[in-house]
Design a protein around this motif. Structure first.
Motif, PDB file in Angstrom:
ATOM      1  N   CYS A  30       2.330   1.636  -3.572  1.00 15.07           N
ATOM      2  CA  CYS A  30       1.265   2.021  -4.513  1.00 15.07           C
ATOM      3  C   CYS A  30       0.895   3.489  -4.327  1.00 15.07           C
ATOM      4  O   CYS A  30       0.679   4.214  -5.319  1.00 15.07           O
ATOM      5  CB  CYS A  30       0.038   1.134  -4.305  1.00 15.07           C
ATOM      6  SG  CYS A  30       0.179  -0.514  -5.027  1.00 15.07           S
ATOM      7  N   ARG A  31       0.834   3.937  -3.108  1.00 17.05           N
ATOM      8  CA  ARG A  31       0.532   5.350  -2.869  1.00 17.05           C
ATOM      9  C   ARG A  31       1.637   6.233  -3.439  1.00 17.05           C
ATOM     10  O   ARG A  31       1.370   7.271  -4.051  1.00 17.05           O
ATOM     11  CB  ARG A  31       0.362   5.611  -1.372  1.00 17.05           C
ATOM     12  CG  ARG A  31       0.013   7.070  -1.057  1.00 17.05           C
ATOM     13  CD  ARG A  31      -0.297   7.266   0.404  1.00 17.05           C
ATOM     14  NE  ARG A  31       0.832   6.945   1.253  1.00 17.05           N
ATOM     15  CZ  ARG A  31       0.786   6.989   2.589  1.00 17.05           C
ATOM     16  NH1 ARG A  31      -0.342   7.314   3.206  1.00 17.05           N
ATOM     17  NH2 ARG A  31       1.852   6.678   3.300  1.00 17.05           N
ATOM     18  N   GLN A  32       2.882   5.812  -3.251  1.00 14.73           N
ATOM     19  CA  GLN A  32       4.027   6.572  -3.755  1.00 14.73           C
ATOM     20  C   GLN A  32       3.959   6.709  -5.276  1.00 14.73           C
ATOM     21  O   GLN A  32       4.310   7.754  -5.838  1.00 14.73           O
ATOM     22  CB  GLN A  32       5.326   5.868  -3.348  1.00 14.73           C
ATOM     23  CG  GLN A  32       6.592   6.610  -3.691  1.00 14.73           C
ATOM     24  CD  GLN A  32       6.946   7.675  -2.657  1.00 14.73           C
ATOM     25  OE1 GLN A  32       6.186   7.911  -1.715  1.00 14.73           O
ATOM     26  NE2 GLN A  32       8.092   8.317  -2.819  1.00 14.73           N
ATOM     27  N   LEU A  33       3.487   5.657  -5.943  1.00 15.99           N
ATOM     28  CA  LEU A  33       3.446   5.628  -7.410  1.00 15.99           C
ATOM     29  C   LEU A  33       2.064   5.960  -7.966  1.00 15.99           C
ATOM     30  O   LEU A  33       1.835   5.837  -9.170  1.00 15.99           O
ATOM     31  CB  LEU A  33       3.888   4.255  -7.907  1.00 15.99           C
ATOM     32  CG  LEU A  33       5.325   3.860  -7.560  1.00 15.99           C
ATOM     33  CD1 LEU A  33       5.594   2.421  -7.973  1.00 15.99           C
ATOM     34  CD2 LEU A  33       6.324   4.799  -8.214  1.00 15.99           C
ATOM     35  N   LYS A  34       1.154   6.339  -7.070  1.00 19.49           N
ATOM     36  CA  LYS A  34      -0.214   6.725  -7.469  1.00 19.49           C
ATOM     37  C   LYS A  34      -0.942   5.585  -8.194  1.00 19.49           C
ATOM     38  O   LYS A  34      -1.572   5.770  -9.237  1.00 19.49           O
ATOM     39  CB  LYS A  34      -0.186   7.991  -8.327  1.00 19.49           C
ATOM     40  CG  LYS A  34       0.355   9.205  -7.596  1.00 19.49           C
ATOM     41  CD  LYS A  34       0.362  10.454  -8.470  1.00 19.49           C
ATOM     42  CE  LYS A  34       0.717  11.694  -7.682  1.00 19.49           C
ATOM     43  NZ  LYS A  34       1.997  11.605  -6.952  1.00 19.49           N
ATOM     44  N   LEU A  35      -0.838   4.387  -7.595  1.00 15.73           N
ATOM     45  CA  LEU A  35      -1.523   3.207  -8.118  1.00 15.73           C
ATOM     46  C   LEU A  35      -2.614   2.770  -7.145  1.00 15.73           C
ATOM     47  O   LEU A  35      -2.525   3.022  -5.939  1.00 15.73           O
ATOM     48  CB  LEU A  35      -0.533   2.053  -8.308  1.00 15.73           C
ATOM     49  CG  LEU A  35       0.639   2.301  -9.260  1.00 15.73           C
ATOM     50  CD1 LEU A  35       1.621   1.128  -9.187  1.00 15.73           C
ATOM     51  CD2 LEU A  35       0.138   2.488 -10.691  1.00 15.73           C
ATOM     52  N   ASP A  36      -3.610   2.081  -7.647  1.00 12.96           N
ATOM     53  CA  ASP A  36      -4.675   1.533  -6.806  1.00 12.96           C
ATOM     54  C   ASP A  36      -4.197   0.191  -6.249  1.00 12.96           C
ATOM     55  O   ASP A  36      -4.007  -0.761  -7.009  1.00 12.96           O
ATOM     56  CB  ASP A  36      -5.941   1.331  -7.648  1.00 12.96           C
ATOM     57  CG  ASP A  36      -7.101   0.766  -6.833  1.00 12.96           C
ATOM     58  OD1 ASP A  36      -6.889   0.333  -5.685  1.00 12.96           O
ATOM     59  OD2 ASP A  36      -8.223   0.744  -7.362  1.00 12.96           O
ATOM     60  N   THR A  95      -3.686  -3.524  -8.281  1.00  9.57           N
ATOM     61  CA  THR A  95      -2.291  -3.657  -8.714  1.00  9.57           C
ATOM     62  C   THR A  95      -1.692  -4.939  -8.140  1.00  9.57           C
ATOM     63  O   THR A  95      -1.643  -5.124  -6.922  1.00  9.57           O
ATOM     64  CB  THR A  95      -1.453  -2.453  -8.234  1.00  9.57           C
ATOM     65  OG1 THR A  95      -2.054  -1.240  -8.704  1.00  9.57           O
ATOM     66  CG2 THR A  95      -0.026  -2.544  -8.742  1.00  9.57           C
ATOM     67  N   LYS A 152       0.823  -1.205   0.000  1.00  9.28           N
ATOM     68  CA  LYS A 152       0.000   0.000   0.000  1.00  9.28           C
ATOM     69  C   LYS A 152       0.864   1.264   0.000  1.00  9.28           C
ATOM     70  O   LYS A 152       0.531   2.255  -0.647  1.00  9.28           O
ATOM     71  CB  LYS A 152      -0.943  -0.012   1.207  1.00  9.28           C
ATOM     72  CG  LYS A 152      -1.962  -1.133   1.163  1.00  9.28           C
ATOM     73  CD  LYS A 152      -3.201  -0.842   1.982  1.00  9.28           C
ATOM     74  CE  LYS A 152      -4.057   0.225   1.352  1.00  9.28           C
ATOM     75  NZ  LYS A 152      -5.381   0.355   2.015  1.00  9.28           N
ATOM     76  N   THR A 153       1.992   1.206   0.703  1.00 10.75           N
ATOM     77  CA  THR A 153       2.891   2.364   0.747  1.00 10.75           C
ATOM     78  C   THR A 153       3.473   2.664  -0.631  1.00 10.75           C
ATOM     79  O   THR A 153       3.495   3.820  -1.081  1.00 10.75           O
ATOM     80  CB  THR A 153       4.030   2.104   1.754  1.00 10.75           C
ATOM     81  OG1 THR A 153       3.470   1.961   3.069  1.00 10.75           O
ATOM     82  CG2 THR A 153       5.024   3.254   1.769  1.00 10.75           C
ATOM     83  N   ARG A 162       6.560  -1.679 -12.418  1.00  9.76           N
ATOM     84  CA  ARG A 162       6.489  -0.213 -12.370  1.00  9.76           C
ATOM     85  C   ARG A 162       7.684   0.365 -11.622  1.00  9.76           C
ATOM     86  O   ARG A 162       8.265   1.372 -12.042  1.00  9.76           O
ATOM     87  CB  ARG A 162       5.180   0.203 -11.707  1.00  9.76           C
ATOM     88  CG  ARG A 162       4.965   1.697 -11.603  1.00  9.76           C
ATOM     89  CD  ARG A 162       4.753   2.362 -12.957  1.00  9.76           C
ATOM     90  NE  ARG A 162       4.482   3.782 -12.798  1.00  9.76           N
ATOM     91  CZ  ARG A 162       3.268   4.285 -12.620  1.00  9.76           C
ATOM     92  NH1 ARG A 162       2.199   3.479 -12.600  1.00  9.76           N
ATOM     93  NH2 ARG A 162       3.097   5.581 -12.480  1.00  9.76           N
TER      94      ARG A 162
END
Length: 388
Positions: free
Chosen positions: A98-104, A108, A95-96, A116
């Motif tokens: 994904c948030r950094q890379l602006k992914l859901d 994902t 989750k960390t 990515r």
């Protein structure tokens, strides 16, 4: 009744306490939110070596102590590691990042996130601290994603555990004269100065989201246990759970899960006498940091209870107790003789169950219909018994 001494970190005051505390702050009724775990379990199934860990039936112990059932959840083989910590570490890191890379994060996969990250020009660096199993779990996931992890550890960590973490490719930094609480301060300083991503399983003011994800990640094990126990009992679920406490994130997950199922379910927490931070906080009615000493239960040698765990534990723990190194070690030997692979933190839950009965916290009449689950959160590892 025997007692131990505990010193408050902030004031230096020392108190003698009995080993067992019935929690006067317990709330009989509360709005406990249940973690469904469907999305989280689906995520964990993507990990290498996924599989449910063993649940051991211990009928002789149940008969000796007067319980209907006693089961032990054995986390010694979780994803090829000797501990459950990777459940929380993997979900929180997913989750960390994904948030950094602006992914859901729900859409994902691990493979997609790894791909990515491989295309990112400057990869993030992770920073955390540990007394062993958490740091190795974070390092394992960092290696999978090919990102650097810096792990701060207290000086009392033995060389064997240090080498396990280094073996995962982490940058290990030892605070030779430092406690676990000192390593937390080091992580905070590193992240502040370098911009590294903190991945911690404890929380404080302003740092609560990631530790909450860690707690959520542990739900996979709890849902596994319920399915396994029900299959062995014809549908009965655990109504007494015993969990070891370090900073409190794991016990937080246990309380939420079983109290959401029924407020009548009982939760017992166990800590080493060398680091009774939760129990002392329950004595005082607020988070109370304590001075810690060395213990074979070093995965639970934490001086301060996590901020987000505290209100859940305060309201949901029925009994808090501490055990000695000797008691834990004897239960390690007992479980090994029964072909159960448990380290000192894991075996402490059996020591706690025995103490509950020995000190008549649960009288014999109350035990007859009780289904107990002991959570053995780590497998066997090296530790020093010369002081026992």
């Amino acid at each position: 009744m025997a007692s131990y001494s505990v010193t408050h970190l902030e004031t230096g005051e020392t108190f003698n306490r009995r080993y067992t505390l019935v929690n006067k702050h317990l709330k009989r009724e509360s709005d406990w939110q249940h973690t469904t775990g469907t999305e989280i379990e689906a995520f964990h199934r993507q990990l290498l070596d996924y599989g449910e860990t063993a649940l051991h039936d211990l009928p002789e112990i149940a008969n000796d102590l007067g319980f209907k059932h006693v089961f032990l959840k054995d986390e010694s083989t979780r994803f090829g590691l000797p501990s459950f910590k990777i459940l929380g570490a993997s979900w929180a890191l997913h989750k960390t990042l994904c948030r950094q890379l602006k992914l859901d994060p729900g859409q994902t996969t691990l493979a997609a996130l790894k791909e990515r990250l491989g295309a990112v020009r400057v990869k993030p660096r992770l920073v955390t601290c540990t007394e062993g199993n958490w740091g190795r779990a974070v390092s394992r996931m960092a290696k999978y994603y090919d990102v650097q992890a810096t792990i701060y550890v207290p000086g009392f960590m033995n060389d064997y555990t240090r080498d396990l973490i280094r073996g995962e490719g982490a940058d290990l930094r030892v605070l030779e004269d430092g406690s676990y609480d000192d390593t937390i301060a080091a992580v905070q300083g590193d992240a502040r100065e370098s911009g590294a991503l903190m991945l911690m399983d404890t929380s404080w003011d302003g740092y609560e989201e990631v530790p909450r994800w860690v707690t959520d990640g542990y739900s996979t094990m709890l849902h596994e246990v319920d399915r396994q126990v029900a299959s062995k009992t014809g549908g009965q679920l655990p109504n007494l759970a015993i969990a070891t406490v370090g900073v409190g994130s794991w016990a937080h997950s246990v309380v939420k899960h079983y109290k959401a199922a029924s407020c009548d379910n009982k939760i017992v927490t166990v800590e080493p006498a060398a680091a009774p931070s939760l129990k002392e906080s329950l004595h005082c009615g607020k988070i109370t940091p304590v001075v810690t000493e060395e213990t074979i239960m070093n995965g639970a040698c934490c001086g301060t209870t996590s901020k987000i765990a505290w209100p859940i534990l305060r309201d949901g723990v029925d009994v808090a107790l501490v055990v000695t190194d000797r008691e834990s070690h004897e239960c390690v030997q007992d479980l090994q003789a029964r072909s159960v692979n448990a380290g000192p933190c894991g075996a402490a839950t059996l020591a706690a169950l025995q103490k509950l009965c020995r000190e008549s916290v649960l009288v014999e009449e109350e035990r007859r219909d009780v289904c107990v689950v002991l959570f053995s959160t780590e497998g066997m590892r090296e530790y020093d018994t010369s002081h026992l």
